[in-house]
Design an enzyme around this catalytic site. Sequence first.
Site, mmCIF file in Angstrom:
data_model
loop_
_atom_site.group_PDB
_atom_site.id
_atom_site.type_symbol
_atom_site.label_atom_id
_atom_site.label_comp_id
_atom_site.label_asym_id
_atom_site.label_seq_id
_atom_site.Cartn_x
_atom_site.Cartn_y
_atom_site.Cartn_z
ATOM 1 N N ASP D 29 0.850 -1.192 0.000
ATOM 2 C CA ASP D 29 0.000 0.000 0.000
ATOM 3 C C ASP D 29 0.887 1.245 0.000
ATOM 4 O O ASP D 29 2.107 1.146 -0.023
ATOM 5 C CB ASP D 29 -1.020 -0.018 1.138
ATOM 6 C CG ASP D 29 -0.387 0.116 2.525
ATOM 7 O OD1 ASP D 29 0.644 0.802 2.673
ATOM 8 O OD2 ASP D 29 -0.939 -0.474 3.474
ATOM 9 N N PHE D 30 0.260 2.425 0.005
ATOM 10 C CA PHE D 30 1.031 3.668 -0.210
ATOM 11 C C PHE D 30 2.014 3.954 0.923
ATOM 12 O O PHE D 30 2.872 4.821 0.772
ATOM 13 C CB PHE D 30 0.077 4.856 -0.427
ATOM 14 C CG PHE D 30 -0.459 5.460 0.836
ATOM 15 C CD1 PHE D 30 -1.559 4.912 1.476
ATOM 16 C CD2 PHE D 30 0.126 6.580 1.399
ATOM 17 C CE1 PHE D 30 -2.058 5.453 2.646
ATOM 18 C CE2 PHE D 30 -0.360 7.131 2.576
ATOM 19 C CZ PHE D 30 -1.454 6.563 3.197
#
Lengths: 149, 149, 149, 149
Positions: D29-30
């Site tokens: 994820d980011f």
Amino acid sequence: MNPLVFALSGALTPEGHLLTQRVYYEDTDFSGVVYHARYLHFMERGRTDFLRCLGIEQAAMAAGPDSLVFVVHRMEIDFKASARMDDVLTIRTATEKAAGAKLILNQEIRRDGALLIAARVIIAVINARGRPQRLPAPLIEQFSAASAS
Amino acid sequence: MNPLVFALSGALTPEGHLLTQRVYYEDTDFSGVVYHARYLHFMERGRTDFLRCLGIEQAAMAAGPDSLVFVVHRMEIDFKASARMDDVLTIRTATEKAAGAKLILNQEIRRDGALLIAARVIIAVINARGRPQRLPAPLIEQFSAASAS
Amino acid sequence: MNPLVFALSGALTPEGHLLTQRVYYEDTDFSGVVYHARYLHFMERGRTDFLRCLGIEQAAMAAGPDSLVFVVHRMEIDFKASARMDDVLTIRTATEKAAGAKLILNQEIRRDGALLIAARVIIAVINARGRPQRLPAPLIEQFSAASAS
Amino acid sequence: MNPLVFALSGALTPEGHLLTQRVYYEDTDFSGVVYHARYLHFMERGRTDFLRCLGIEQAAMAAGPDSLVFVVHRMEIDFKASARMDDVLTIRTATEKAAGAKLILNQEIRRDGALLIAARVIIAVINARGRPQRLPAPLIEQFSAASAS
């Protein structure tokens, strides 16, 4: 080639890069078959390992000073037949064209030779500032060599 | 309309069906933006709620005696710009064509009006035995009424 | 409160933060019910919007000079009953304890009042260098006020 | 053993079942690391292939007349360190207890020997009508033999 490495990252062959992956619970939906968007995951794994087999680690390359990032620009995907839980799939990735700041790949997902998914993936090559970045000549040669025979 | 229902299932408008969705952690990848295959999830949510607003509950319809199943046959997707964590996205779904056993939808994902994703989705309508099933005339009328003005 | 905002981000109530979410195709697997790991997605959306309703935007907070990052350290999850396609779920998030560099949340997922999932989530608060970071006193007060009554 | 089969489905060893998997874009994820719920996917793949190596194909078993379905009832998961893009992970699955209609598994995810995730998974065994189903004695023996030494 070490069969464990082959099994994990696939291999470059005269037909393009081949990767073998299993279908698990997470890939299916309540209709009983693989959820349509999951095929894009399998194809992205194929592209990642295609690049890996060409010596390109994306995480490293994106971080470097002459960073090169591959961004999916357009996909055309034909869903021809469905995969199911426990299926063993082969993902084939081959270069259609590598020129300038653009890369076009053909990808297929097969089960026991039967074609399930066929896709054309247009990829933009950009640098860290998000601007188009011409592929270096050695990379173009490598990609071009990985076209389907 | 009840705003809570609108917010959950979106609404049919003169521009087609509109659904609002938030980007969460699960949608992003380490490059910092939304993972490309996740846009297909957002579009599938849009199609599901488009059908719901037309009075079609897919789970019920697939189970009934005159079952009707909507299967994605082909997608053409242009990835124009990226969404990020916490973004609020609007998914628009409109009918391009509804005829025979085929449905063509145009879908867009926008953030504050800016177009991020444009897709054309060709859908096959099949019955419980997996054979093509002509859309009933009332459904064709409903779908056709939901074309973008 | 604006019902659209409520529907998108949920709301702080005397019982804790409540968020309403729909089950889509992507959430289910071939067994016919929701894939077990998807409940963690629903709970993460609940935590994200719980923080959002407390005025904490995680992406912004992680990027700031006094960055504060919330990392899941341990989860205890009871899977009591299954959700299905088209279900409307309510995710409840309430503070069990907020002290030092640790936050303990209780989360529940319900459908029409019936308890499907109950979880205890132990969260470590860290800074940009990955070191434990004490929660500021005003945040501890905010979290403590959001315990279930 | 055929190394390709080993690489795809892992193998039963004196330490339990071992499966090797790669981290791809979809798993991250980011924040830059693997999304917490994805570790449950890796562990579910491990359990599926553990059963496969014991001769249990879940899809077939769930469909048969004496159907046996394995349902996750509770998970306790410690997230000790994070995996990243391109990491190669080993998922270890070992029996803690197999008795009656209950199975308790211990699972670990490691990278180069370093422990990232440790989990205890309590599994209910049910039949097609959703009622508890005692594990057959030969299966209990098989599971018990696959405890960590």
